[in-house]
Scaffold this motif. Structure first.
Motif, mmCIF file in Angstrom:
data_model
loop_
_atom_site.group_PDB
_atom_site.id
_atom_site.type_symbol
_atom_site.label_atom_id
_atom_site.label_comp_id
_atom_site.label_asym_id
_atom_site.label_seq_id
_atom_site.Cartn_x
_atom_site.Cartn_y
_atom_site.Cartn_z
ATOM 1 N N VAL A 192 2.146 -6.680 -3.697
ATOM 2 C CA VAL A 192 1.984 -5.512 -3.885
ATOM 3 C C VAL A 192 0.438 -5.231 -3.267
ATOM 4 O O VAL A 192 -0.667 -6.175 -3.577
ATOM 5 N N GLY A 233 -2.913 -3.473 -3.032
ATOM 6 C CA GLY A 233 -3.559 -1.936 -4.032
ATOM 7 C C GLY A 233 -3.538 -2.700 -5.171
ATOM 8 O O GLY A 233 -3.631 -1.459 -6.268
ATOM 9 N N ALA A 234 -3.007 -3.536 -5.366
ATOM 10 C CA ALA A 234 -2.753 -3.776 -7.199
ATOM 11 C C ALA A 234 -4.431 -3.830 -7.637
ATOM 12 O O ALA A 234 -5.363 -4.662 -6.828
ATOM 13 N N THR A 235 -4.438 -2.882 -8.676
ATOM 14 C CA THR A 235 -5.446 -3.894 -9.601
ATOM 15 C C THR A 235 -5.102 -3.496 -10.548
ATOM 16 O O THR A 235 -4.620 -3.167 -11.504
ATOM 17 N N SER A 287 -3.773 3.792 -13.141
ATOM 18 C CA SER A 287 -3.806 3.344 -10.949
ATOM 19 C C SER A 287 -2.245 3.204 -10.977
ATOM 20 O O SER A 287 -1.225 2.587 -12.060
ATOM 21 N N GLY A 310 -1.635 1.237 -8.240
ATOM 22 C CA GLY A 310 -1.306 0.098 -8.411
ATOM 23 C C GLY A 310 -1.222 -1.558 -9.395
ATOM 24 O O GLY A 310 -0.394 -1.997 -9.541
ATOM 25 N N ARG A 311 -2.023 -0.592 -10.937
ATOM 26 C CA ARG A 311 -1.681 -1.454 -11.855
ATOM 27 C C ARG A 311 -0.042 -1.446 -12.651
ATOM 28 O O ARG A 311 0.323 -2.400 -12.566
ATOM 29 N N PRO A 340 -0.016 -10.185 -5.814
ATOM 30 C CA PRO A 340 -1.031 -9.491 -6.084
ATOM 31 C C PRO A 340 -2.271 -9.074 -4.515
ATOM 32 O O PRO A 340 -2.614 -9.799 -4.482
ATOM 33 N N HIS A 390 -5.805 -7.632 -3.171
ATOM 34 C CA HIS A 390 -7.127 -6.676 -3.474
ATOM 35 C C HIS A 390 -7.910 -7.458 -2.506
ATOM 36 O O HIS A 390 -8.226 -8.925 -2.346
ATOM 37 N N ALA A 436 -0.212 0.942 -2.253
ATOM 38 C CA ALA A 436 -0.441 1.812 -3.010
ATOM 39 C C ALA A 436 -1.709 1.680 -2.575
ATOM 40 O O ALA A 436 -2.539 1.334 -3.898
ATOM 41 N N ILE A 437 -2.080 2.774 -1.218
ATOM 42 C CA ILE A 437 -3.294 2.339 -1.242
ATOM 43 C C ILE A 437 -3.405 3.505 0.015
ATOM 44 O O ILE A 437 -2.553 4.564 -0.029
ATOM 45 N N SER A 497 1.605 5.391 -0.598
ATOM 46 C CA SER A 497 0.628 6.095 -0.590
ATOM 47 C C SER A 497 1.062 7.671 -0.616
ATOM 48 O O SER A 497 2.258 8.030 0.178
#
Length: 930
Positions: free
Chosen positions: A58, A60-62, A67, A69-70, A87, A89, A117-118, A142
């Motif tokens: 993933v 853009g995991a956060t 969000s 990404g999460r 993940p 990041h 997912a950025i 995105s």
């Protein structure tokens, strides 16, 4: 691996063939283009990393609440997906307690699928990194691409270039992602996981995906795959239809569509899959306002909705109008057989619901099944005296489960019915569960007909409804909806059946291509796009379409002389290269009875328009308008290329709007189906004393017209209006042709959505014994010849070809031969060797060779089957050479096949032609890379 240049492929025709060369090949699938032998041996599905990944990154995991990404990361780790999740990041070492990586290139283990997912601007760089990491599948969630205009389009181009260079397949961008509920994979940012099931769902709208997901959870609808396709930068409808078509967990495919994208890819995939799995589509944008809204939303242009309808019919797709219909049909077609016709039997314990169901049935195109006298007689013995004695069969409000069961036994024997709808209205003495059990125990007697049920009510009927649903009997809460669903099923089946009806042999008189080219060249030299009526009729005559005699005159005296020769009365029409609709400007003078009238009409027409518009007149005999005036035409649709039109013609064509659209090319069956969609077709069969029109001749005319359209893509618009038809004649009275501009020709002309007959692969050849044959691509009308061909095959030939024995009755079944003869030339190329007996003119097929593209790969598998009496005559060698030449022309990178170990002759032939051979325990794989 060996490489073969085009010159080498061409020279392979001279290779001497071994005696056993003509033994048969298997067509077992080899889904591979990879050079490694293990991939060749075990097969490879290019979209598998999306649907069955062992590891997912993933990007853009956060941990930021809310969000994308999460949410994606949480969905992957909180469901039953058993793979590894990484993940990614740029700064964090852990996300949601899982070790994170600053870049995907830092992950030491293989990554099958990356979910991005950025921000859109960073995506091209990340795609390059995915390529360096060996990732083959990417989902881009995105937004900020084509939907924002030119900057977004530039970003898309950069993403696509990076993906192609690194051999990465891309789903999206601007999508929700995908779910595979059966395996627990949830690579989306949706709020819930879909239920497991057998419906493959694809949507172009992410927002609609979440709404459908909520609805499905409430209605207990399950999915084999739940896919948001987004902007279709790379993976399109065709790719996903092929994948779901191969997926054993998918029983039906439902689609929410805003734009069709690559029409040819969609139609090709749908034509193959729709025969075995229903494809149901709801297409946004039926009205012009909605079409514009959809275009704005997806950044794609909306095409003609009528052309889309024609395309769906041509490939066997069922179009519906509401989401409710979409999933109702997906469920019922997954549970029940398609009806053979449109006659429905309705069994009810209340008159009102039966009447409502009947109204809905008739309005939607269905019919009530007539009860046979024997059925009525038998029902009289088991029903109360006051039963309805007709369909709908009202067995009265006090009906017991046993009464339902007894009537069901009788109806199962009635051949007049194509389906059954059983209605239960809860009354004081009604037993919903026991009645459902009566229906359930008799369901096996309706295996060839759909069985629908409407248990009306809520909690009181719920146990019975659940019992039916658990036993694959489709239930609906309202009987009118059930009747409408039956009509849609019947319409779908009728369309599929008509698509694969064997057409009569289309004998096309050789078109006079030289005269057509002369007319088109003259127009291009004059730098004009509009052909005159006289020129337009030259094109029609070249394709055997009869036209009224038309002579040119550039003076009044010349017009009079021609009229004297033709005979009065005559018609004068404006001859112009700039004015197209002559009637609108007074450029048509009818029923001119003598020379003075002709002279006067010429002088009047000469005053029309601006200088240069008038170039003279055409003089034609005044034809009696006895018969019907039709219109036949073609125009270029933005998405589907040339589209054909047939309907009522004459001056009021826009008022009556009685027409049907179809996609070229046509055969005789498709031409008849096109005519049947119009109101005027009923009149053409003869009404109120009018004789029947020669419909066979009209079919042939439509076929030739469609050939003209596909063989000359320079034609932008062509119209015959009116085409005068009667029992005595077919005659084109007027014609109009508009060509594409020179600029369009240089840019590339629109292609037909369905590939026309590939005449470039037709050639003459002779067997070693001197027998002349024509090697050509197969046609649908070859089905009777294929039946005869299979009678010439030995059990050994069949075994070598299919790896098992097959009875003749099974080999020549229509359902099987449709797969062989009705092919999509974009997807398959089947060659036949045809011999025509010089004395009897009897046609026969001596052998068949087939080349089938593998789904999602630039590779094809091949096979051949040759009549035993003609084996050992070099035909197998010539077939193989022809297939290699076709691969070269079609830019196919690999050709492969599976051969039985004992078929040594074919192995030797393949080896002599440069094939690589891989020997396994029970079979031999051969493949060739170009």
């Amino acid at each position: 691996m060996p490489k073969m240049s085009e010159m080498t492929v061409q020279s392979a025709k001279n290779v001497a063939a071994p005696d056993a060369e003509d033994l048969s090949l298997s067509l077992d699938s080899l889904n591979t283009l990879e050079p490694a032998h293990d991939i060749l041996r075990y097969g490879y599905q290019p979209l598998s990393p999306f649907f069955a990944p062992k590891s997912v990154a993933v990007i853009g995991a956060t941990e930021r609440p809310g969000s994308v990404g999460r949410t994606v990361l949480w969905n992957l780790i909180s469901n039953s997906f058993g793979g590894t999740v990484f993940p990614v990041h740029p700064t964090r070492t852990h996300v949601l307690g899982i070790k994170a990586y600053s870049s995907i290139t830092n992950i030491s283990e293989p990554v099958d699928l990356a979910v991005i997912a950025i921000p859109a601007q960073k995506v091209p760089e990340v795609i390059e990194q995915c390529g360096a990491a060996g990732v083959k599948a990417v989902i881009i969630l995105s937004a900020g691409f084509r939907e924002i205009g030119a900057p977004g389009l530039a970003l898309e181009a950069a993403v696509l270039q990076a993906a192609r260079q690194n051999h990465i397949r891309v789903l999206g961008p601007n999508c929700l992602g995908l779910m595979c509920p059966n395996s627990g994979l949830n690579a989306t940012f949706a709020g819930a996981m879909a239920r497991p099931g057998n419906v493959g769902f694809i949507s172009q709208s992410g927002a609609l995906c979440t709404s459908i997901l909520d609805w499905s959870l409430r209605e207990n609808v399950g999915f084999s795959a739940f896919i948001s396709i987004g902007s279709m930068l790379d993976i399109n409808w065709g790719d996903l239809i092929y994948y779901l078509g191969d997926d054993p967990n998918t029983h039906s495919i439902v689609i929410y569509m805003e734009a069709i994208g690559d029409a040819r890819s969609f139609l090709s995939a749908a034509r193959e899959v729709a025969l075995s799995k229903p494809i149901i589509v709801i297409k946004a944008g039926r009205t012009q306002v909605a079409a514009q809204a959809a275009a704005s939303h997806t950044g794609a242009l909306a095409g003609s909705d009528e052309a889309l309808d024609a395309a769906f019919k041509r490939c066997g797709v069922l179009r519906v109008n509401t989401i409710d219909e979409l999933f109702n049909l997906a469920e019922v077609l997954g549970k029940q057989p398609r009806p053979r016709g449109k006659r429905l039997t309705i069994l009810t314990n209340a008159g009102g619901p039966g009447v409502l169901a009947t109204d809905a049935l008739i309005r939607s195109g269905g019919e009530l099944a007539p009860l046979s006298p024997k059925t009525v007689e038998t029902l009289d013995t088991i029903l109360p005296p006051h039963w309805s004695r007709q369909n709908p069969i009202d067995i009265l409000g006090d009906a017991t489960p046993e009464r339902y069961g007894a009537v069901l036994d009788v109806l199962a024997e009635d051949e007049n019915s194509d389906g059954l709808l059983v209605i239960l209205s809860p009354q004081a003495m009604t037993q919903p569960l026991a009645t459902a059990e009566q229906l359930q125990t008799r369901a096996s007697r309706w295996t060839n007909k759909p069985l629908l049920a409407s248990w009306m009510g809520t909690e009181t009927v719920r146990p019975g409804e659940d019992q039916l649903n658990q036993n694959r009997i489709f239930t609906l809460p309202f009987p009118d909806t059930a009747a409408q669903i039956f009509s849609l099923m019947a319409r779908h089946n009728d369309n599929l059946r008509s698509l694969y009806e064997t057409p009569s042999l289309t004998i096309t008189t050789g078109s006079k291509t030289q005269s057509v080219q002369s007319v088109l060249s003259g127009a291009r030299q004059d730098n004009r796009s509009l052909l005159s009526e006289w020129e337009s009729k030259q094109l029609l005559q070249a394709y055997g379409i009869p036209t009224v005699q038309t002579e040119l005159a550039t003076s009044a005296d010349a017009a009079v002389a021609i009229a004297d020769q033709i005979g009065y009365p005559v018609v004068l029409k404006l001859h112009s290269h700039t004015i197209t609709h002559k009637t609108d400007v007074g450029g048509v003078k009818l029923n001119l009875g003598d020379s003075s009238a002709v002279h006067r009409a010429y002088e009047e027409i000469a005053t029309i328009g601006q200088p240069g518009d008038f170039l003279g007149v055409t003089v034609q005999p005044m034809v009696s308008r006895h018969g019907y005036e039709l219109i036949i035409g073609s125009h270029v649709d933005e998405q589907f290329g040339p589209v054909l039109l047939f309907g009522s013609g004459g001056q009021l064509v826009e008022v009556y709007r009685d027409r049907a659209l179809g996609l070229p090319p046509l055969n005789t069956t498709l031409a008849r189906r096109l005519m049947e969609q119009t109101q005027v077709y009923q009149a053409l069969q003869g009404v109120r004393g009018q004789a029947r029109v020669d419909l066979d001749a009209l079919e042939a005319l439509l076929v030739r017209f469609s050939q003209l359209v596909v063989e000359y893509p320079e034609i932008k618009e062509i119209e015959i209006n009116p085409l005068l038809v009667s029992a005595e004649q077919l005659l084109a009275l007027d014609a109009r042709v508009v060509l594409h501009s020179s600029a369009m020709i240089e840019q590339g002309l629109p292609k037909p959505a369905i590939r026309p007959y590939p005449g470039q692969y037709v050639k003459s050849w002779a067997l070693r014994n001197g027998l002349d044959v024509t090697i050509r691509p197969i046609r649908p009308e070859d089905e009777p010849l294929m039946v005869d061909f299979h009678q010439t095959l030995s059990e050994e030939s069949i075994y070598f070809r299919y790896f098992h024995l097959m009875k003749l009755q099974s080999r020549v079944a229509h359902e099987r031969l449709t797969r062989i003869c009705f092919i999509d030339y974009d997807r398959e190329m089947a060659l036949v060797a045809e011999h025509v007996d010089a004395q009897t003119n009897k046609r026969s097929i001596l052998g068949v060779a087939r080349l089938s593209r593998l789904h999602g790969l630039n590779a094809a598998e091949f096979g051949m089957l040759i009549s035993d009496r003609h084996q050992g005559q070099g035909l197998g060698s010539e077939f193989l050479t022809s297939l290699l030449n076709i691969c070269n022309a079609e830019r196919i990178a690999r050709i492969s096949a599976t051969i039985l170990p004992e078929n040594r002759g074919m192995q030797h032939l393949c080896k002599k032609n440069g094939f690589e051979i891989v020997r396994n325990f029970d079979e031999v794989e051969v493949y060739y890379d170009f």
